[in-house]
Structure formats: C-alpha cells, structure tokens
Scaffold this active site. Structure first.
Site, mmCIF file in Angstrom:
data_model
loop_
_atom_site.group_PDB
_atom_site.id
_atom_site.type_symbol
_atom_site.label_atom_id
_atom_site.label_comp_id
_atom_site.label_asym_id
_atom_site.label_seq_id
_atom_site.Cartn_x
_atom_site.Cartn_y
_atom_site.Cartn_z
ATOM 1 N N GLU A 468 0.809 -1.221 0.000
ATOM 2 C CA GLU A 468 0.000 0.000 0.000
ATOM 3 C C GLU A 468 0.844 1.274 0.000
ATOM 4 O O GLU A 468 0.938 1.973 1.016
ATOM 5 C CB GLU A 468 -0.956 -0.001 1.197
ATOM 6 N N GLU A 617 -4.909 -9.240 1.226
ATOM 7 C CA GLU A 617 -5.453 -8.689 2.465
ATOM 8 C C GLU A 617 -6.963 -8.637 2.364
ATOM 9 O O GLU A 617 -7.522 -8.090 1.414
ATOM 10 C CB GLU A 617 -4.925 -7.274 2.756
#
Length: 683
Positions: A468, A617
């Site tokens: 991210e 995730e």
C-alpha cells in the site's frame, strides 16, 4: 481528590495506553480499500489512529480547523515567555476589562451541574472534588500543561469572556520528547460518590473554546485505561458540546466493556496528537437527566436486499504463474502487529516463532505473508537519501536472523513465504515519491534482500515490492508508484532473475487503479489487490477508522434484524457522510454479491492481460462484528475466491483480525477460531 499542579504528572500512568490505537489497532489498511471514490482513507500511522474528530457541536455550526488556526485568539493565546531556545510555557495574563464575546445560558435543567466554576476555585460543586491535570512526562514525553493556581498550588478557574464570571482553562505545549506515541495532556475531576445514583443521567454537556480534544466519561469497570470517549473538533468561539452516553466509544486498545452509568468515577478531557501549543477553556459541565437527552430519529426505511448483477465470463488464465499462485499463495495468512510496526525492529526476540508456523500448517494454512519494514534495517538510510553517504549499510544480523528463520520454518512446514516490504512509518509518501534518492534507496534495499536469496532455488519465496504505497494518505499516484516499482524490479533483477514478485497498485492496492493500468515489465509478477468491503461491516468499532462508533451490523444484511434508526448501528450526528450513506444503503452492500462486484474487475483485468491476481489482504474486525457474521463473511470471500480462482491471504493470524485464538497475555495462536475451518477452508 486534589492534585497540585507541580505534581501534574502523577496521573499520567493512567494515560499510558491512551494513545496506543496504532500499536494495538490491527488493520494494515489505511483506507476502506474500496473503489468507491466516496470512501475516504483512515490513517493508521499515528498514535491517535486516524480517528476523524467527532463533531459533537450543534447541527449547522461549523468548527474551525485546528490546522489553520494554531492558537486561540485573545485571552486564550499561549505565547512563549522569551525567544531563547529553551521553551517556557506561560499562562497569559487576564485582561483588566473583559468584554463578553457571548453570553452562555445557565444550566436550569433537572440534571446535575458538576461545575460552573463561578466560585473561582478548582473544586467541583459535587463531592468537593478538586480538578487535576496530567501529562505524558511519566512516559518519557515532554509535554507541559498549566492552569492558573491558587496560593497552595492547586488548579483554579479564571475569569471568562462568555458572560459568566469564571471558566476552567488549560494551556499546554504538546511535545512527545522520547515518548513512543503521540504526546498528550489531560485534565479532569472525580465525581464518584457512594450516595449518588448516576443511572438517572444519560449524557454530558459543556461549553468550550479552543483546541480539539476528547471528553472521557470514565467508569470503574474499565481497568486498562481504554476509557469511553467522544472526540470534539476545535472551535475558536464558545460552543456547546452535547454527548449522549450511548454514543460514547472506547479507544479500542483494551478490553471491550459495556458502558454503565452507575459506575461513573470521573469526567476528564485530553488533548493529544501532533506537536502544538494551544489551550482549551471549558464551562458549565453538566450531566443530563435521561429525559433531557436527544432522542433518536427514524431516518431509514427497512428494505428488501438488493444484489448487483455480476456477469462472470471466461476466467481462464493460461499463464503458468496462475497455477503457481493457486498452488502456493491460496489460503494464506499475515502475521500482524510486529515487524511492520514503525516503532519496532527485530532484536533477536521472536514474538512469533516456529510453533506458530507449525500450528498454521497443521490447520491448512499454505502461505505466510510476513509484513516487515525492510528499510528500517538500513542503518544509514537517512544519510544515503540526503546524499551524505554513498552506499547503504545494513543490520544484517537482525534482518536475516528473522527472515531466514521464517524461510526455514515455512519450507519445513510446506508453506510458501512472502517477504512483504511494509511501511507503517509511511516513509514512501507524496514527498519522498518525488525524491529520486528515496526511490533508489528502496530499490537498493530490495537488491540487498534479493541478493541474499538469489542462490536459494526454492520457488515458493516471493518478494512483495511495497505494501500500500503511501498507506497513510493514498496521495501517491499510480503513475508515480509504477515508475518506482519498475526501478525496484530492475534492481532486483540485477541479482535475482528467478524469484516471483508481488505488486499492488497505489491507493491501498486499489482494484480500479490496477484495472486502468498495464502489466509491468517483468514476466514473473503476481498482481495483488486488497478488499475490506463492505467497509462499514468489516471495520465497525475500529478505533482508528471513521467507523469507530459503528456497531451491530450483521453479514449478510438481514431485513428482519434491520432498524429504521441508524443510531441503532452506531450512527451519530458526527458520523462522516460516506459511512452514513453506506449504512443507509447496506441492503445493497451487505452481501456476497456486492463483494463479488468489487472484486470482479480485478479478475477481468487479469484475464485480459493473462496474469494472475491475488487478494492478499481481507478480513473483518472480530472485536466489532458478531462471531457468526464474521464466519458468514469469511465463507463469502472463500466462495468468491473459488468461483474466480483468486488466491486469498487473510489479514491477521491473531489479534483483532484473527483466524486463530490466542492465550491471555500473548498473541501466539492456540487454535483455529470455532467455525473458521469450515468458513475459510470449506471443510
């Protein structure tokens, strides 16, 4: 209880955990990981978590942003006493003549006036309890808090500009010093009494002017300082705050405790966060009788569930990497709250070890994703980025002690191993992304790690380029990140041409960003996305998120359990608009079909480009949702994974996002959560 100002730090132990939302907050993701542009990110990089300040002001009144008004004007401005390097906080002198800026009304209700400060002292009207202050100094912080004091050194009120004679005022400088988390100061008053029945009260009100802060209504049932609170935005004019007890939430780092007004001990306030000099004045602290508390309003219509139309076409991917991804990366798990922590680097002590890997493997886990901040082991990283040193130096002893251990343990257990470069310190952000030196540093960090594993013929070791990018803010563009990622790839390939790589796009591994882009220039990349949809369900009760107050959401949506009152699901007048909207539309969002509609564009892009895609995730906060709803959600994700042939890796081994239970005082796993085997593995 009276506390002298010169002993103001004596209560700071009670605030030790007050800023630990990040350390104990269990979400990797800084945002909702949704492709809906209305979904805003949540900040998990600071000790405050990203709790968007709760606007508890009257409807229609706009508070002032503290970032644009650093101090309170007029008689509440705090100024240094001199211009020397040694900063000294002082209390501004009272004006000789004070012209009221507003005339606040006296409290005339049937509730309980805790203190209106009109006697000018620092003692409340009930129980003759003295007001106290505290700071972070007992925890190695350097914050200072001052109040006017009486002849004995006790806090007292000062003259007011709100039409009353006196108000309570605190002046402070937030300075974290050597404290690990965000700096803080606080003040409050004990109100507990054996002869008082607090169950007749349903809320608290007060007037204030000054900085953003929290109000804490503290009960004796909470033993770990995870107090019930509401967060209030700054206002540079006097405003009335109204907080219903039913809208209070805990910070989220301790044991979940039901609020019981019968056990109220004290009311306190806390200012915390970024370093700043500021002040807060409060007046007319009042407990509302239950009859005076604002009532919920029916604001929703109970509707039948609606499902998006998902058209699943040919999902065939002939690239051999697809089969490898399904074989090696499906039914995976993340070890969280450890090596990715911005305040931690491995020092030889294993929080998780081979026993955890063995437990995972015995229960069907096939892949381990290990989040670790790799550049934290580059000991001269900042000097290299600044051009003060030519080459990176590394703490190889600790870096490879931990990586090699997990490489060995996972191989022995028959699991794959993903080294996930994961920065909770948000080192790669909009500013550093524009710095060629920083990007080159990242590329060289990966080159160093890749070189260590270059001779290892095991194909089930993966290198994940960066989790991210700009995870706190999501401000780095996809184009900027892809350019940096290609430099990292090229650097890795100078020493290791064999191991497979994992790439996720900007904006929290956005599916829409990935779907708009092209594959990178390498033929051994697994593409990754994250999804936590529906976010209002998976993150309900998360202390670091806009969903902090949200509760009682089930999965899937159930018309028979729904309500006309959004307040029944934790919506308050302070809840941000996109969360309110999501809950009002939950009849369209709370389903497997909705999640499928979010994920399907990633699969379509993968098919179009003949490359594999994984979800590395996902998960639901099991301290927020009920156990059966979490299992239903896990089942939905597994079924989507099977239908679309997309490997899954769950965010969380133990903790708030968890597949496994853990013993008290430890995060090491003990057994799969009941029902999780069927939900995640389908067995």
């Amino acid at each position: 209880m009276n506390l002298k100002l010169k002993s103001l730090a004596t209560l700071s132990a009670a605030a030790t955990f007050a800023l630990m939302a990040t350390a104990c907050g269990d979400s990797s993701s800084s945002g909702a990981n949704s492709d809906d542009p209305a979904v805003l990110p949540a900040d998990t990089t600071s000790g405050t978590g990203n709790t968007t300040p709760v606007d508890t002001l009257p409807a229609g009144e706009t508070p002032v942003d503290t970032t644009t008004v650093p101090v309170v004007p007029g008689d509440t401005t705090v100024v240094p006493s001199d211009t020397t390097e040694e900063f000294v906080l002082t209390i501004p002198e009272e004006a000789t003549e004070i012209t009221p800026a507003i005339n606040i009304p006296a409290e005339t209700g049937i509730g309980l006036l805790v203190d209106d400060f009109e006697d000018g002292d620092g003692v409340a009207l009930i129980n003759e309890a003295g007001w106290y202050t505290y700071s972070d100094k007992d925890n190695k912080g350097n914050s200072t808090i001052l109040t006017p004091v009486d002849d004995n050194g006790y806090p007292k009120a000062r003259r007011s500009d709100n039409g009353t004679d006196y108000a309570f005022a605190v002046y402070y400088n937030l300075d974290k010093g050597d404290y690990e988390y965000d700096p803080y100061v606080g003040w409050g008053v004990y109100i507990a009494s054996n002869d008082m029945d607090f169950t007749k009260y349903g809320g608290v009100t007060y007037w204030f002017k000054g900085d953003a802060h929290e109000i804490h209504v503290e009960i004796s049932d909470v033993e770990d300082y995870d107090v019930h609170l509401a967060t209030v935005k700054a206002s540079r004019v006097w405003k009335k705050v109204e907080v219903r007890f039913k809208d209070l939430t805990q910070g989220g780092w301790g044991e979940k405790v039901e609020f019981n007004a019968a056990h109220i001990e004290k009311i306190s306030f806390q200012a915390k966060g970024k370093a700043r000099m500021d002040s807060v004045l409060i007046d007319n602290l009042y407990l509302q009788d239950t009859s005076e508390v604002a009532k919920d309003v029916a604001d929703m219509t109970i509707k039948d569930p609606e499902f998006p139309e998902n058209v699943i076409g040919d999902i065939t991917i002939s690239n051999p990497l697809q089969a490898k991804a399904m074989q090696l990366l499906d039914k995976g798990i993340n070890i969280t709250n450890w090596l990715e922590d911005a305040n931690y680097t491995f020092n030889g002590k294993f929080k998780f070890d081979e026993s955890d890997i063995k437990l995972m493997a015995e229960n069907g886990i096939k892949a381990l994703r290990l989040p670790i901040d790799l550049d934290a082991y580059a000991t001269n990283r900042d000097d290299v980025v600044a051009g003060k040193a030519a080459a990176l130096e590394f703490d190889d002893k600790n870096l490879f002690a931990v990586l090699d251990s997990f490489a060995t343990w996972t191989e022995k257990a028959g699991m794959s191993f993903v080294i996930d470069y994961h920065e909770y310190d948000n080192g790669y952000n909009k500013e550093t992304a524009a710095d060629p030196q920083y990007v080159t540093m990242m590329a060289n960090v990966w080159k160093h790690v890749a070189q260590h594993y270059a001779s290892n013929s095991r194909e089930s070791i993966f290198f994940e380029l960066l989790n991210e990018p700009d995870m706190s803010n999501g401000a780095v563009t996809s184009a900027s990140w892809r350019k940096a990622a290609q430099e990292i790839i090229d650097s890795i390939r100078t020493v290791d041409k064999n191991h497979m790589l994992v790439f996720g796009d900007a904006e929290w591994y956005s599916i829409s960003n990935l779907a708009k882009g092209e594959p990178l220039n390498d033929d051994k990349i697994i593409y990754a996305v994250h999804t936590y949809d529906p976010f209002e369900f998976t993150h309900q009760g998360a202390s670091w998120s806009d969903t902090k107050t949200i509760k009682n959401l089930m999965f899937p949506y159930d018309k028979e359990k729904w309500s006309e009152y959004s307040a029944d699901f934790g919506v308050t007048k302070s809840t941000v608009s996109y969360i309110k909207s999501n809950i009002k539309n939950y009849y369209k969002r709370g389903s497997k079909e909705f999640i499928m509609s979010v994920v399907l564009p990633a699969k379509n892009w993968a098919v179009k480009n003949n490359v594999p895609v994984i979800i590395n995730e996902f998960g639901a906060l099991n301290t927020g949702a009920d156990a059966q709803s979490v299992l239903n959600y896990m089942t939905a994700l597994r079924e989507i994974s099977e239908e679309l042939e997309i490997p899954l890796q769950h965010w969380g081994y133990t903790g708030q996002f968890a597949l496994f239970e853990s013993a008290a005082g430890s995060q090491q796993g003990t057994k799969l959560i009941d029902g999780m085997k069927e939900a995640y593995f389908g067995k």
